[in-house]
Enzyme design. Sequence first.
Site, PDB file in Angstrom:
ATOM      1  N   ILE A   1     -16.407  33.983  20.570  1.00 48.31           N
ATOM      2  CA  ILE A   1     -15.450  34.420  19.691  1.00 48.31           C
ATOM      3  C   ILE A   1     -13.898  34.139  20.169  1.00 48.31           C
ATOM      4  CG2 ILE A   1     -14.863  36.479  18.451  1.00 48.31           C
ATOM      5  CD1 ILE A   1     -17.396  37.676  19.009  1.00 48.31           C
TER       6      ILE A   1
ATOM      7  N   ARG B   1     -16.234  45.480  21.117  1.00 40.61           N
ATOM      8  CA  ARG B   1     -16.809  46.868  21.108  1.00 40.61           C
ATOM      9  C   ARG B   1     -15.818  47.966  21.117  1.00 40.61           C
ATOM     10  NH1 ARG B   1     -20.497  44.574  19.162  1.00 40.61           N
ATOM     11  NH2 ARG B   1     -22.869  44.417  20.130  1.00 40.61           N
TER      12      ARG B   1
ATOM     13  N   GLU C   1     -20.021  55.132  15.850  1.00 42.09           N
ATOM     14  CA  GLU C   1     -20.275  54.561  14.732  1.00 42.09           C
ATOM     15  C   GLU C   1     -21.445  54.963  14.113  1.00 42.09           C
ATOM     16  OE1 GLU C   1     -20.663  50.152  15.546  1.00 42.09           O
ATOM     17  OE2 GLU C   1     -18.535  50.059  16.542  1.00 42.09           O
TER      18      GLU C   1
ATOM     19  N   HIS D   1     -18.122  47.308  11.610  1.00 45.35           N
ATOM     20  CA  HIS D   1     -18.805  46.629  12.554  1.00 45.35           C
ATOM     21  C   HIS D   1     -19.742  45.477  11.711  1.00 45.35           C
ATOM     22  CE1 HIS D   1     -21.380  46.334  16.634  1.00 45.35           C
ATOM     23  NE2 HIS D   1     -21.197  45.211  15.915  1.00 45.35           N
TER      24      HIS D   1
END
Length: 314
Positions: free
Chosen positions: A157, A236, A265, A284
């Site tokens: 990423i 995260r 979450e 997310h």
Amino acid sequence: MKDILVTCPPMLGQFDRFVEFAAERGLKLHRAEVTQILSEDELCAVLPDYDGWIIGDDPATRRVFETAQKGRLTAAVKWGIGVDNVDFAACKDLGIPIINTPMMFGAEVADVATAFVIGLARELFTIDRGVRAGNWPKPAGISLLDKRVGVIGLGDIGRHTVTRMRALGMQVVAYDPGVEGDAGFDGLERAAWPEAVEDLDFLVFTCALNKHNFHMLDADVLARCKPGVRIVNVARGPLIDEAALIAALQSGHVYSAGLDVFEEEPLPMDSPLRGMDRCIFGSHNGSNTIDGVIRASHEAITRLAGFYSPEGEG
Ligand SMILES: NC(=O)c1ccc[n+]([C@@H]2O[C@H](COP(=O)([O-])OP(=O)(O)OC[C@H]3O[C@@H](n4cnc5c(N)ncnc54)[C@H](O)[C@@H]3O)[C@@H](O)[C@H]2O)c1
Ligand SMILES: O=C(O)[C@H](O)COP(=O)(O)O
């Protein structure tokens, strides 16, 4: 046929698409019915009835694997990249083969990071909300050209994010203790932690969560940031001390944040973040494109089927 429980939200979103692909490889997929993220107790109740598990964000703990193994569970795959919710050591001890699906959607998550950077710079979502509410707001944004952005994590990423930030004309500084040199980017500026955060206009988290970096962005590190910094997290939630970030947003030291992930979450209803108009939130969902989910789900199914093949290779 092996009975496989799927608890991964993006894969559940396109579930029917994968049933035949899995069946051709000897796997019968079953949709988790309780909730999208099952609790430890729920997992212990249902998993012993399945031969395999395609894991999402659930608490894949030692207790869960021990309980499931007393039933039928013999193999598992973590759908996606992050493995912070999965006790791999327990699987090793128990002899349960397990693997994740790396490199499946780094570009897609980097797209979301980039959308957040642009959205925060130009306050696009504040404007959108204002127009919908019948107003005509005109906040002055900041230009991205020549602004400094820190990319924290130079994995899949992170590298896609560096490419995108450079394409926007931004000056990139990167921190990743696991990657040496310029990571293939000509003249990439590297910095140590926490010095890396100083003098940045944007700070973007793209790294794995592990036992060393919980709350790596805490009140002390936030204090080192340039006033007015904009913070993005697509990795995260627990990388950032959320209470400290909220305090910094309230004081104005941090101008705004784009967060796809949170410490808890879904984001609790009473989180002060919900009232912060300059911020942008995701659910997310950074990996969730039709294409990326097909790619990762085929990979997860293929790897899981491999564990049941005579060679036992995931
Ligand atoms: N928002 C989403 O939907 C979404 C989707 C996919 C992945 N993720 C998260 O993003 C993370 C990164 O994904 P990836 O594909 O780049 O993984 P990756 O395994 O390719 O790279 C992770 C990188 O993080 C680095 N790292 C570890 N600790 C660090 C630290 N303290 N500071 C800086 N770098 C550090 C590692 O050295 C590694 O290079 C995943 O672990 C996952 O938690 C989120
Ligand atoms: O770790 C990952 O790959 C991403 O967060 C997406 O997977 P998830 O939706 O299961 O978390």
